[in-house]
Scaffold this active site. Sequence first.
Site, PDB file in Angstrom:
ATOM      1  N   GLU A 265       1.009  -1.212   0.255  1.00  0.00           N
ATOM      2  CA  GLU A 265       0.141  -0.048   0.062  1.00  0.00           C
ATOM      3  C   GLU A 265       0.825   1.293   0.001  1.00  0.00           C
ATOM      4  O   GLU A 265       1.645   1.495   1.155  1.00  0.00           O
ATOM      5  CB  GLU A 265      -1.083   0.032   1.345  1.00  0.00           C
ATOM      6  CG  GLU A 265      -1.757  -1.156   1.407  1.00  0.00           C
ATOM      7  CD  GLU A 265      -2.875  -1.282   0.144  1.00  0.00           C
ATOM      8  OE1 GLU A 265      -3.108  -0.197  -0.486  1.00  0.00           O
ATOM      9  OE2 GLU A 265      -3.411  -2.177   0.132  1.00  0.00           O
ATOM     10  N   CYS A 299      -2.317   8.888   2.959  1.00  0.00           N
ATOM     11  CA  CYS A 299      -2.197   8.476   1.525  1.00  0.00           C
ATOM     12  C   CYS A 299      -3.227   8.689   0.794  1.00  0.00           C
ATOM     13  O   CYS A 299      -3.231   8.758  -0.610  1.00  0.00           O
ATOM     14  CB  CYS A 299      -1.579   6.991   1.482  1.00  0.00           C
ATOM     15  SG  CYS A 299      -2.609   5.917   2.321  1.00  0.00           S
TER      16      CYS A 299
HETATM   17  O1  LIG Z   1      -1.549   6.577   4.475  1.00  0.00           O
HETATM   18  C1  LIG Z   1      -2.551   5.801   4.324  1.00  0.00           C
HETATM   19  C2  LIG Z   1      -3.320   5.341   5.487  1.00  0.00           C
HETATM   20  C3  LIG Z   1      -4.554   4.828   5.010  1.00  0.00           C
HETATM   21  C4  LIG Z   1      -5.665   5.267   5.772  1.00  0.00           C
HETATM   22  C5  LIG Z   1      -7.054   4.648   5.470  1.00  0.00           C
HETATM   23  O2  LIG Z   1      -7.366   3.518   5.407  1.00  0.00           O
HETATM   24  O3  LIG Z   1      -7.914   5.680   5.034  1.00  0.00           O
END
Ligand SMILES: O=CCCCC(=O)O
Length: 492
Positions: A265, A299
Amino acid sequence: MAKTETDLKSLLKDPSLLEPRAYGGGEWMDGEGGATFDVTNPARGDVIAKVADLSRAQVAAVIDKAHAAQKEWASWTGKERAAVLRKWFDLMMENADDLATILTAEQGKPHAEAKGEIGYGASFIEFFGEEAKRVYGETIPGHQRDKRITVIKQPIGVAASITPWNFPNAMITRKAGPALAAGCSFVGRPAAETPLSATVLGVLAERAGIPAGVFNIVTSSRSSEIGKEFCENGKVRKLTFTGSTEVGRILLKQAADQVMKCSMELGGNAPFIVFDDADLDAAVEGAIMCKFRNNGQTCVCANRIYVQAGVYDAFAKKLADRVGKMKVGDGLEDGTELGPLINTDAIEKVQEHVADAKAKGAEVLLGGEVRQGPGNFLTPTIVTGATQDMLFSKDETFGPLAPLFKFENEDEVIEMANDTIFGLASYFYAKDLSRVYKVAEALEYGIVGVNTGIISTEVAPFGGVKQSGLGREGSHHGIDEFMEMKYICMSV
Ligand SMILES: O=CCCCC(=O)O
């Protein structure tokens, strides 16, 4: 206000939840020779804990224990695993206030938002506990008269995880939930900035009755050494990572030698598009939720806000009016809406993006001031006149900067929105139904939010295309990342 470990303990209803040791093989571990690293509160810059700094050899020993524990764990029925996962979930929810206090003290986000993350994080344990009972195989009609084909799913083995500081609870549970539900054991290395939100999960896992060695937290300041151990240790069969695309590429290369199954991810550069038929007030609220969640350090936060020419000025004014009223401060103080950034590098990156935009003709409509005194505070910033040649068009700012781009038509904005190596989340506001369908299909992203700025939920598959990653987390698809498929061909 937390200043030391003792002070932070005094803010907790259950001080025993604050745990500076690592958790491996069911034991609480100190670093080799008592080695520790400091955890600081980004709102004040003071040290709140000294946490066990494990060596690579200690991490390898934890992997041995996780490997030894995995087969027995996998032999439990899905229902049995579901029962302890449910207990773990219940303990997280019962202690949500304390977990949020620990999270805010080391990460900075406002307490109410941190508590939201605890609920979100716990939801992955609840959801995947339920899924443990539904790992269905398949029967396939045989290819010859005497053949019978069955497909079964089996846990992959030891899963190693590397998680970031921005969601120090939920990014662990989104991986550990499906891993444990599948019958894998889990060795997690949390970010060095936020290890206490991880060790407390170990405390609660132990209380919930998760067997020794099944859930492990290896705290360490040596990120690249631990990454190498995860990739080179033959007992690790799965690597799951949330973090930057840059580090993801390194891990993928390292994991290639073992042909390790990887979920990644990675970074995003989310476009947020406001068409002229949008409900403008709803779009402003959506932009605020999306852009300023965790102070822009997410993100899936909007990184580029595209507004159609006819509503550009009105949108900019409404956004500035709302954002200008947001309260910046210590996340442990009541009423704070935006906490500190994680460190001074994060502030400098926002400043660099603002300076670059100004040099190329953008104007600062709001904010951009660094607050003097302790803590990494920056006022939320809006720039107008953003264009595709500015740094934030290529690179995720990861901070409270909202650049507003002007566009004329659908084709133009889709081209601009897709003009990036990233493809995680995207958003748009519009009412016209055929436009909604066409734009949702044309955006090259793993996630599209339509008339909403928040897309995260445990029931949906979260993940990106292009250089934003591999695989999906959450939803019934999430558990497959921790399983292997086996086909059994039987001659009868
Ligand atoms: O930076 C990524 C974190 C993901 C947060 C989410 O699940 O919305």
